[in-house]
Enzyme design. Structure first.
Site, short mmCIF file in Angstrom:
data_model
loop_
_atom_site.label_atom_id
_atom_site.label_comp_id
_atom_site.label_asym_id
_atom_site.label_seq_id
_atom_site.Cartn_x
_atom_site.Cartn_y
_atom_site.Cartn_z
N LYS A 1 0.84 -1.21 0.00
CA LYS A 1 0.00 0.00 0.00
C LYS A 1 0.87 1.24 0.00
CE LYS A 1 0.69 1.78 4.28
NZ LYS A 1 1.57 2.89 4.40
N ASP B 1 -2.83 -1.03 9.61
CA ASP B 1 -2.94 -1.12 8.15
C ASP B 1 -3.51 -2.47 7.67
OD1 ASP B 1 -1.63 1.32 7.91
OD2 ASP B 1 0.33 0.40 7.61
O1 C5P Z 1 -0.73 -0.32 14.16
P1 C5P Z 1 0.72 -0.66 14.00
O2 C5P Z 1 1.13 -1.77 14.94
O3 C5P Z 1 1.13 -0.91 12.61
O4 C5P Z 1 1.50 0.63 14.47
C1 C5P Z 1 2.89 0.62 14.72
C2 C5P Z 1 3.26 1.84 15.53
O5 C5P Z 1 3.10 3.03 14.76
C3 C5P Z 1 2.40 2.07 16.76
O6 C5P Z 1 2.89 1.35 17.87
C4 C5P Z 1 2.53 3.57 16.97
O7 C5P Z 1 3.75 3.89 17.59
C5 C5P Z 1 2.60 4.10 15.55
N1 C5P Z 1 1.27 4.49 15.05
C6 C5P Z 1 0.71 5.67 15.52
N2 C5P Z 1 -0.53 6.03 15.07
C7 C5P Z 1 -1.19 5.28 14.17
C8 C5P Z 1 -0.62 4.09 13.67
C9 C5P Z 1 0.61 3.73 14.13
O8 C5P Z 1 1.30 6.37 16.34
N3 C5P Z 1 -2.39 5.68 13.75
#
Ligand code: C5P
Length: 315
Positions: free
Chosen positions: A26, A153
């Site tokens: 993506k 995602d």
């Molecule tokens: O959701 P995911 O595990 O992919 O996110 C990885 C990290 O990216 C989270 O732990 C956070 O630190 C950051 N993140 C964020 N806000 C989001 C998505 C991700 O701060 N909306």
């Protein structure tokens, strides 16, 4: 007289042979980052777009749950219980009440920590593949519900296409646009960037007043998607994380500049970087821009892609 064969309760459900799933990378056409929430995530206003660079995951029956891989990131990516594909298989098995037994094999083309959601793509592929292998028969919406707990995602990669993402990115609704194919060039960098670190860097830049103005609404981009003119779309691409990615990897400024000098209509950092993504006028321009980016030595590899494409699907 021989009796007709009938499946019964002892007969395993699902596929007996291998299940192969293809899942796209993506890019974010618009990545608007709001304030940091109390749960450690940022409120997002994003437009996801699935492009034709794929990982492939094959699931076979097994007596335990194992993962092997080839391609991008081999030797670097952990294949144990911390791997998002393994976590996805466990999550589905727990939800559906089946044993998490499968032999998974990944063929990766999406770079690790590249801002293209490669790990999330593999999780989405594992959900779709194990659902078919185990015959658990969940709907896309149910799989997306499980996906949301695995990463922000992951739900988008179950659906693919072009979609609006809100909340922390996990709340996805499709964008209805004219059936247009857009032509992209991806400049892969050496080494990855950490997503949590990029968000922290953006918070720091905002606190010190050195971040650019936030992107705000997706309205301009959504209107541009309804037209067929890549020049109109180019003017609306944007990413609030780009300042953070550039602060962490200053050399990306030269990559973005080289893409635009080579004739791309616009270039932005993809997600938390370091991959840069360029919109071009057509497929021939994309080939040209990719060749020039490689010749300029401003990336590890440049690849062309088109989008939107489907999400994780059995092939
Ligand atoms: O959701 P995911 O595990 O992919 O996110 C990885 C990290 O990216 C989270 O732990 C956070 O630190 C950051 N993140 C964020 N806000 C989001 C998505 C991700 O701060 N909306």
């Amino acid at each position: 007289m021989t009796e007709a064969w009938r499946p019964d309760d002892d007969e395993p459900r699902g596929a007996s042979g291998p299940v192969r799933v293809r899942v796209p990378a993506k890019v974010n056409l618009h990545l608007g980052v709001g304030p940091l929430r109390r749960d450690g995530y940022h409120e997002l206003n994003t437009v996801y777009h699935a492009i034709s660079i794929y990982d492939e995951l094959t699931a076979r029956r097994g007596d335990t749950l194992t993962l092997t891989m080839e391609g991008e990131g081999t030797g670097e990516l952990a294949l144990d219980d911390s791997n998002l594909a393994i976590r996805a298989a466990h999550a589905l098995a727990g939800y559906a009440g089946v044993m998490p037994h499968a032999r998974l094999h990944l063929r990766k083309q999406i770079p690790l920590a590249g801002g293209l959601a490669g790990g999330s793509a593999d999780a989405a592929a594992a959900l779709v593949a194990c659902d078919a292998l185990w015959g658990t028969g969940l709907s896309r919406d149910e799989l997306a519900g499980i996906a949301a707990d695995l990463g922000s995602d992951v739900p988008f990669l179950i659906y693919g296409g072009t979609a609006l993402g809100t909340g922390r990115g996990e709340a996805v609704s499709p964008v209805l646009a004219r059936p247009t194919s857009w032509h992209w060039v991806l400049a892969f960098a050496d080494g990855g960037l950490s997503t949590p670190q990029a968000y922290r860097e953006l918070d720091r830049l905002r606190e010190t007043g050195s971040a650019g103005a936030p992107l705000g609404s997706t309205d301009g981009l959504l209107a541009a998607l309804r037209q067929r003119d890549p020049r109109v779309l180019a003017a609306t691409l944007g990413n609030d994380l780009q300042d953070a990615a550039l602060a962490m990897r200053p050399s990306l400024a030269a990559t973005l500049k080289a893409g635009e000098a080579a004739g791309a209509l616009a270039g932005v950092v993809s997600g938390s970087g370091p991959t840069c993504v360029f919109l071009t006028a057509d497929a021939a321009d994309a080939e040209r821009v990719a060749a020039e980016l490689e010749a300029a030595g401003v990336c590890r590899q440049a690849r062309t892609a088109h989008g939107p494409v489907h999400g994780a699907r059995v092939t």
